[in-house]
Write an enzyme that holds these catalytic residues in place. Structure first.
Site, PDB file in Angstrom:
ATOM      1  N   LYS A  22       0.837  -1.209   0.000  1.00 24.90           N
ATOM      2  CA  LYS A  22       0.000   0.000   0.000  1.00 24.90           C
ATOM      3  C   LYS A  22       0.870   1.256   0.000  1.00 24.90           C
ATOM      4  CE  LYS A  22      -1.778   1.587   4.035  1.00 24.90           C
ATOM      5  NZ  LYS A  22      -1.491   3.000   4.351  1.00 24.90           N
ATOM      6  N   ASN A  23       1.845   1.299   0.908  1.00 29.93           N
ATOM      7  CA  ASN A  23       2.590   2.548   1.084  1.00 29.93           C
ATOM      8  C   ASN A  23       3.655   2.783   0.007  1.00 29.93           C
ATOM      9  OD1 ASN A  23       0.972   3.166   3.200  1.00 29.93           O
ATOM     10  ND2 ASN A  23       2.449   2.613   4.800  1.00 29.93           N
ATOM     11  N   CYS A 117      -5.696  13.187  13.395  1.00 26.27           N
ATOM     12  CA  CYS A 117      -5.549  11.784  13.014  1.00 26.27           C
ATOM     13  C   CYS A 117      -5.600  10.930  14.262  1.00 26.27           C
ATOM     14  CB  CYS A 117      -4.213  11.629  12.299  1.00 26.27           C
ATOM     15  SG  CYS A 117      -3.769   9.937  11.947  1.00 26.27           S
ATOM     16  N   ARG A 122       0.586  14.462  13.340  1.00 28.23           N
ATOM     17  CA  ARG A 122       1.005  14.269  11.942  1.00 28.23           C
ATOM     18  C   ARG A 122       0.961  15.557  11.104  1.00 28.23           C
ATOM     19  NH1 ARG A 122      -1.471   8.768   9.683  1.00 28.23           N
ATOM     20  NH2 ARG A 122       0.414   8.775   8.432  1.00 28.23           N
ATOM     21  N   ASP A 306       4.363   0.526  12.213  1.00 23.87           N
ATOM     22  CA  ASP A 306       3.198  -0.150  11.624  1.00 23.87           C
ATOM     23  C   ASP A 306       3.080  -1.618  12.050  1.00 23.87           C
ATOM     24  OD1 ASP A 306       2.453   2.168  10.386  1.00 23.87           O
ATOM     25  OD2 ASP A 306       3.241   1.630   8.410  1.00 23.87           O
ATOM     26  N   ARG A 398      -8.731  -0.439   4.389  1.00 21.32           N
ATOM     27  CA  ARG A 398      -7.844   0.563   3.802  1.00 21.32           C
ATOM     28  C   ARG A 398      -6.487  -0.045   3.477  1.00 21.32           C
ATOM     29  NH1 ARG A 398      -7.260   5.754   7.195  1.00 21.32           N
ATOM     30  NH2 ARG A 398      -5.857   5.992   5.448  1.00 21.32           N
TER      31      ARG A 398
END
Ligand code: EPU
Length: 419
Positions: A22-23, A117, A122, A306, A398
């Site tokens: 994803k990133n 967030c 952030r 993460d 997501r």
């Protein structure tokens, strides 16, 4: 809104295929804005965040086509607007990644400021300051970053904090700048390297990606290309923890073991047997209770933030007391409070969680608060006694492709039900 129902207790067994990262996909899609022709991107994960980025490009007038195998063609030449609206940015902060490419290629970008967030403040001050140093005129108006520039100018940037998307935004902007840009204290994440490789395939001149000093020699233009996204190291790590926490035996395929050094070390410390080949990793925890481990998150190559929540779930049922220190985000412990409701013994002191492993967790209705927090609740559910119900699972969609199918394929009792 859908819920996930998980009945815990089964050791996972079998093979699972890892999706594209994803990133890496999100910055690569944004970087397509820099090209003078169409780009084709493959190994794209089917995820809500990817859909949001495609929608964002579509709103600007960019032509995007997706085939049934999630190969995406982006043709930026049809762009009409240089605008990222609040309604999309508020659902996905990574939308900020269009700022650098729009400004560098079109000299014009109006991008909504991301708001609060669930995991921390952030801010995006480093993105903005870097672009200003490259000659952009930027001010904040009505909640939007309004940026204008002629051709950006190469310069030396020293980033205050190691920032992944900040490094990516500035590296993308620098590809079309006049002269050389040096980014010091750059993020070294594999996703930054993947983006650099994509930019190189478009004709950019970049050295040092993967180190803390990235040097970009600006070029006049970039052309279209074909590119395959790298595998998702966080999805990989999450399935390995699923193997460990359930005392199972799992092989993950289509992954990059070299991107998981810190995670694999911790799994070995917890007592797991790890095997690996060029593109696979196997974890064996059969017949063993995991041992508690200590984790301190930090930028790559250290232990990733993460993966923090997933290891908290592992510590919650491990033998001993484990300490988890979160240094990247200031509020990334919401899952701890939900896990306590499942019987976890967790003490929070600032950015430190002290977790005393219990013999078993008990099922409870719980709520996902962000992407990785929801992954940790799924993991907790896999070992809890009874049926856990996880609400607000749009967070998990997501970032995890077909999570319930992949876990079912390993023998988990998990299903998605409408609320
Ligand atoms: N920061 C600043 N100013 C800035 C930018 C960042 O102070 O201008 C601070 C942040 O507040 C944070 C730290 O720097 O404390 C690091 O944040 P970073 O900018 O690296 O995070 P990000 O780029 O917004 C990416 C990933 C996150 C991942 C972090 C850290 C993407 C799209 N997102 O976010 O992924 O947690 O790096 O590795 O690449 C996820 O996938 O669940 C996720 C949250």
């Amino acid at each position: 809104m859908d819920k996930l129902q998980i009945t815990g207790g089964r050791p996972l067994e079998g093979e699972v295929r890892i999706s594209g990262a994803k990133n890496a996909t999100l910055p690569i899609l944004a970087a397509a804005l820099l090209a003078d022709g169409p780009v084709t991107i493959s190994n794209v994960p089917h995820l809500q965040d990817v859909t949001t980025m495609i929608e964002l490009l579509g709103r600007m007038g960019v032509s995007v086509t997706v085939d049934e195998r999630m190969r995406i063609e982006v043709d930026p030449t049809t762009i009409r607007e240089y605008f990222a609206p609040y309604e999309l940015v508020k659902t996905m902060r990574a939308s900020i990644l269009v700022l650098g490419p729009l400004l560098a290629r079109y000299g014009h970008a109006d991008v909504s400021l991301p708001g609060g967030c669930a995991i921390g403040a952030r801010p995006v001050n480093i993105h903005v300051a870097g672009l200003q140093s490259m000659g952009a005129d930027i001010h904040i108006e009505n909640g939007y970053i309004k940026a204008r520039a002629g051709r950006l100018k190469g310069t030396r940037l020293v980033l205050d904090t190691v920032t992944v998307t900040g490094t990516e935004n500035l590296m993308m902007a620098a590809t079309l700048a006049d002269g050389e840009t040096v980014i010091e204290n750059a993020a070294r994440e594999p996703e930054v390297v993947d983006l650099a490789n994509f930019l190189l395939a478009m004709g950019a001149k970049i050295r040092g990606a993967g180190t803390d000093r990235i040097i970009v020699q600006g070029v006049e233009k970039l052309q279209g290309c074909e590119y395959e996204v790298l595998p998702d190291r966080i999805e990989t790590g999450t399935f390995l923890v699923a193997g460990a926490i359930t005392r199972g035996h799992v092989r993950v395929k289509n992954t990059c073991p070299e991107h998981l050094d810190a995670v694999l070390l911790k799994l070995q410390e917890s007592g797991a047997k790890i095997g690996q080949g060029e593109n696979w990793i196997e974890i064996d925890m059969r017949g063993k209770r995991p041992k508690s481990i200590d984790v301190r998150t930090a930028p790559y190559p250290a232990f990733p933030t993460d993966m923090q929540a997933q290891f908290a779930a592992l510590d919650a049922v491990a033998d001993g007391v484990g300490t988890i220190i979160e240094t990247v985000f200031e509020n990334r412990f919401m899952h701890m409070l939900e896990m306590r409701r499942m019987g976890a013994e967790i003490r929070l002191e600032g950015n430190t969680a002290i977790i005393k492993g219990v013999q078993r967790l008990t099922a409870a209705p719980v709520m996902a608060t962000d992407l990785r927090a929801s992954a940790s609740l799924v993991l907790a559910g896999l070992v809890a006694e009874g049926r856990t119900e996880i609400e607000r699972i749009y967070h998990i969609d997501r970032g995890y492709e077909s999570i319930e199918e992949k876990l079912s394929g390993l023998g988990a009792q998990i299903r998605r039900v409408p609320n």
